[in-house]
Write a protein that holds these residues in place. Structure first.
Motif, mmCIF file in Angstrom:
data_model
loop_
_atom_site.group_PDB
_atom_site.id
_atom_site.type_symbol
_atom_site.label_atom_id
_atom_site.label_comp_id
_atom_site.label_asym_id
_atom_site.label_seq_id
_atom_site.Cartn_x
_atom_site.Cartn_y
_atom_site.Cartn_z
ATOM 1 N N ALA A 59 -2.093 -4.184 -9.572
ATOM 2 C CA ALA A 59 -3.325 -3.442 -8.882
ATOM 3 C C ALA A 59 -3.426 -3.150 -10.580
ATOM 4 O O ALA A 59 -2.628 -3.319 -11.401
ATOM 5 C CB ALA A 59 -2.605 -1.811 -8.449
ATOM 6 N N CYS A 76 0.599 6.815 -5.353
ATOM 7 C CA CYS A 76 1.505 5.750 -5.533
ATOM 8 C C CYS A 76 3.226 5.858 -5.498
ATOM 9 O O CYS A 76 4.092 7.211 -6.550
ATOM 10 C CB CYS A 76 1.623 5.182 -7.434
ATOM 11 S SG CYS A 76 2.829 3.801 -7.199
ATOM 12 N N TYR A 78 5.976 4.326 -5.798
ATOM 13 C CA TYR A 78 6.737 3.564 -6.850
ATOM 14 C C TYR A 78 6.555 4.205 -8.005
ATOM 15 O O TYR A 78 7.394 3.287 -8.747
ATOM 16 C CB TYR A 78 6.693 2.291 -6.326
ATOM 17 C CG TYR A 78 6.436 1.882 -4.591
ATOM 18 C CD1 TYR A 78 7.457 1.641 -3.845
ATOM 19 C CD2 TYR A 78 5.180 1.536 -4.003
ATOM 20 C CE1 TYR A 78 8.307 1.054 -2.510
ATOM 21 C CE2 TYR A 78 5.422 0.866 -2.384
ATOM 22 C CZ TYR A 78 6.415 1.128 -2.334
ATOM 23 O OH TYR A 78 6.733 0.088 -0.893
ATOM 24 N N ALA A 80 4.776 3.439 -10.106
ATOM 25 C CA ALA A 80 4.782 2.464 -10.951
ATOM 26 C C ALA A 80 3.388 2.757 -11.707
ATOM 27 O O ALA A 80 2.473 2.068 -12.437
ATOM 28 C CB ALA A 80 3.575 1.015 -10.002
ATOM 29 N N ILE A 81 2.509 3.663 -11.152
ATOM 30 C CA ILE A 81 1.438 4.997 -11.908
ATOM 31 C C ILE A 81 2.035 5.767 -13.484
ATOM 32 O O ILE A 81 1.834 6.850 -12.772
ATOM 33 C CB ILE A 81 0.500 5.124 -11.221
ATOM 34 C CG1 ILE A 81 -0.374 3.244 -9.887
ATOM 35 C CG2 ILE A 81 -1.473 4.622 -11.503
ATOM 36 C CD1 ILE A 81 -1.461 3.616 -9.017
ATOM 37 N N ILE A 91 -0.943 1.514 -15.696
ATOM 38 C CA ILE A 91 -0.344 0.912 -14.494
ATOM 39 C C ILE A 91 0.981 -0.497 -14.677
ATOM 40 O O ILE A 91 1.046 -1.090 -15.380
ATOM 41 C CB ILE A 91 -0.876 0.144 -13.470
ATOM 42 C CG1 ILE A 91 -1.535 0.814 -12.471
ATOM 43 C CG2 ILE A 91 -0.056 -0.666 -11.892
ATOM 44 C CD1 ILE A 91 -2.871 -0.045 -11.560
ATOM 45 N N CYS A 96 5.120 -2.356 -9.251
ATOM 46 C CA CYS A 96 3.874 -2.137 -8.076
ATOM 47 C C CYS A 96 4.136 -3.270 -7.759
ATOM 48 O O CYS A 96 4.732 -4.470 -7.409
ATOM 49 C CB CYS A 96 2.465 -2.890 -9.068
ATOM 50 S SG CYS A 96 0.995 -3.151 -7.674
ATOM 51 N N ARG A 97 4.097 -2.884 -6.196
ATOM 52 C CA ARG A 97 4.438 -3.161 -4.801
ATOM 53 C C ARG A 97 3.387 -4.114 -4.559
ATOM 54 O O ARG A 97 3.260 -4.825 -3.272
ATOM 55 C CB ARG A 97 5.412 -2.688 -4.151
ATOM 56 C CG ARG A 97 6.837 -1.928 -4.253
ATOM 57 C CD ARG A 97 7.713 -2.695 -4.820
ATOM 58 N NE ARG A 97 8.912 -1.778 -5.180
ATOM 59 C CZ ARG A 97 9.931 -1.785 -4.784
ATOM 60 N NH1 ARG A 97 10.164 -1.869 -3.126
ATOM 61 N NH2 ARG A 97 10.776 -1.515 -5.115
ATOM 62 N N GLY A 98 1.907 -4.083 -4.667
ATOM 63 C CA GLY A 98 1.033 -4.304 -4.453
ATOM 64 C C GLY A 98 0.617 -3.917 -2.761
ATOM 65 O O GLY A 98 -0.338 -4.874 -1.320
ATOM 66 N N CYS A 99 0.622 -2.841 -2.670
ATOM 67 C CA CYS A 99 0.997 -1.954 -1.861
ATOM 68 C C CYS A 99 -0.804 -2.019 -0.714
ATOM 69 O O CYS A 99 -1.037 -1.542 -0.101
ATOM 70 C CB CYS A 99 1.414 -0.698 -1.105
ATOM 71 S SG CYS A 99 0.969 0.675 -1.916
ATOM 72 N N GLY A 100 -1.806 -1.841 -2.022
ATOM 73 C CA GLY A 100 -2.806 -1.725 -2.369
ATOM 74 C C GLY A 100 -3.271 -0.118 -1.891
ATOM 75 O O GLY A 100 -4.636 0.322 -1.560
ATOM 76 N N LEU A 101 -2.245 0.551 -2.127
ATOM 77 C CA LEU A 101 -2.700 2.600 -1.201
ATOM 78 C C LEU A 101 -4.113 2.955 -2.853
ATOM 79 O O LEU A 101 -4.804 3.327 -2.694
ATOM 80 C CB LEU A 101 -1.785 3.051 -1.316
ATOM 81 C CG LEU A 101 -1.650 4.074 -0.736
ATOM 82 C CD1 LEU A 101 -2.627 4.949 0.458
ATOM 83 C CD2 LEU A 101 0.134 5.327 -0.861
ATOM 84 N N CYS A 102 -3.562 2.893 -4.107
ATOM 85 C CA CYS A 102 -4.038 3.330 -5.016
ATOM 86 C C CYS A 102 -5.892 3.107 -4.763
ATOM 87 O O CYS A 102 -6.799 3.265 -5.085
ATOM 88 C CB CYS A 102 -3.626 2.545 -6.101
ATOM 89 S SG CYS A 102 -3.037 1.400 -6.543
HETATM 90 S S1 SF4 Z 1 -1.142 -1.708 -5.328
HETATM 91 FE FE1 SF4 Z 1 0.785 0.426 -4.439
HETATM 92 S S2 SF4 Z 1 2.688 0.384 -5.174
HETATM 93 FE FE2 SF4 Z 1 1.653 -1.240 -6.915
HETATM 94 S S3 SF4 Z 1 0.075 0.234 -8.019
HETATM 95 FE FE3 SF4 Z 1 -0.854 0.210 -6.574
HETATM 96 S S4 SF4 Z 1 -0.078 1.935 -5.084
HETATM 97 FE FE4 SF4 Z 1 1.181 2.174 -6.739
#
Ligand code: SF4
Ligand code: SF4
Length: 280
Positions: A59, A76, A78, A80-81, A91, A96-102
């Protein structure tokens, strides 16, 4: 047959056993999934000839579009933010696990994703042995992704028999490795620590419904019984490798005792026979 060589604790000699199995049967595909500290190729005496980058989305924030609401940092899981109650969040790409939630929760759509390198899949051949090695980039936490990409590469090579040197422990990385296995060969040592971590591995393989068998390494270094665990989990001890100074010296030199210790090599061949008797 796809064999996962695993151990609850580090230092049991798991990689020495993996290398010995490969050296005894060079036609099997050697796969190093211990991506945080890969060293199977060293014991095999192989050097990589090719390296493919492993990437995943990471992200990024468009500061000109951010309204400093902090929603992304709260979402997030994890950590990461980082957001200190005002301004544009920061960030940490390594976390960052690349989950895409943010990016989904950001009200103005100020978060986008870019591919970032998290590791490599290396490969090579030597003495009739083909090997693959997953290698996590220093600072990255995306161990499971690198393991998954290494296994995907292995699946393209068409080898029917694999020896996978798995990460130590009983957490996500070893579970991510075991799920590709037909059987788990659990390497332990007869010490209190070895028994405790072996029990965790037996619980994990039982939960994942993966047949298991034991190798006791460094017999003589301790006398903690393991047979009761075998009975409880319905598994067998297939081989015992005695503790020896020469094997330890081999490891320190980055060599496999299979090449220099006739007794070790014989026990390895017998181990293959036992694996085939019980699991083929
Ligand atoms: S993509 Fe997921 S892990 Fe990465 S910053 Fe966003 S919420 Fe956090
Ligand atoms: S959710 Fe979007 S707008 Fe809000 S702080 Fe994060 S990046 Fe900025």
């Amino acid at each position: 047959m796809k064999i996962a060589v695993a151990s609850g604790k580090g230092g049991t000699g798991k990689t020495s056993i993996s290398a010995s199995l490969v050296l005894a049967r060079p036609r099997v595909l050697a796969i190093d999934l211990d991506v945080e500290e890969p060293n199977l190729s060293i014991l095999l005496g192989c050097a990589e000839t090719e390296a493919l980058s492993v990437t995943m989305p990471s992200a990024k924030i468009d500061g000109s579009a951010c309204i400093s609401c902090g929603t992304c940092a709260k979402a997030c899981v994890y950590g990461a933010i980082a957001w200190l109650g005002g301004g544009i969040p920061v960030i940490n790409g390594s976390l960052c696990r690349g989950c895409g939630l943010c990016s989904r929760v950001c009200p103005p759509g100020a978060i986008f994703e870019e591919e970032q390198a998290v590791g490599e899949v290396r490969s090579g051949k030597c003495g009739g042995i083909s090997f693959l090695e997953g290698r996590l980039r220093v600072g990255s936490v995306n161990t499971v992704h690198v393991i998954g990409e290494t296994v995907k590469k292995a699946e393209t090579l068409g080898a029917s028999d694999w020896v996978m040197d798995c990460p130590p422990g009983t957490a996500c990385p070893v579970a991510a490795s075991l799920r590709h296995a037909d059987m788990a060969l659990l390497v332990t040592e007869p010490t209190p620590f070895g028994r405790s971590d072996l029990e965790g591995m037996l619980e994990l393989t039982a939960d994942m419904r993966i047949p298991s068998a034991l190798v006791i390494n460094k017999t003589g270094i301790g006398n903690v019984p393991l047979e009761d665990l075998c009975r409880r989990f319905g598994t067998e001890i297939l081989a015992r490798f005695p503790f020896s100074r020469s094997a330890a010296e081999c490891g320190a030199r980055g060599e496999s005792p299979f090449k220099t210790d006739a007794g070790w090599a014989e026990t390895t061949r017998s181990l293959w026979s036992e694996i085939e008797r019980r699991f083929s």
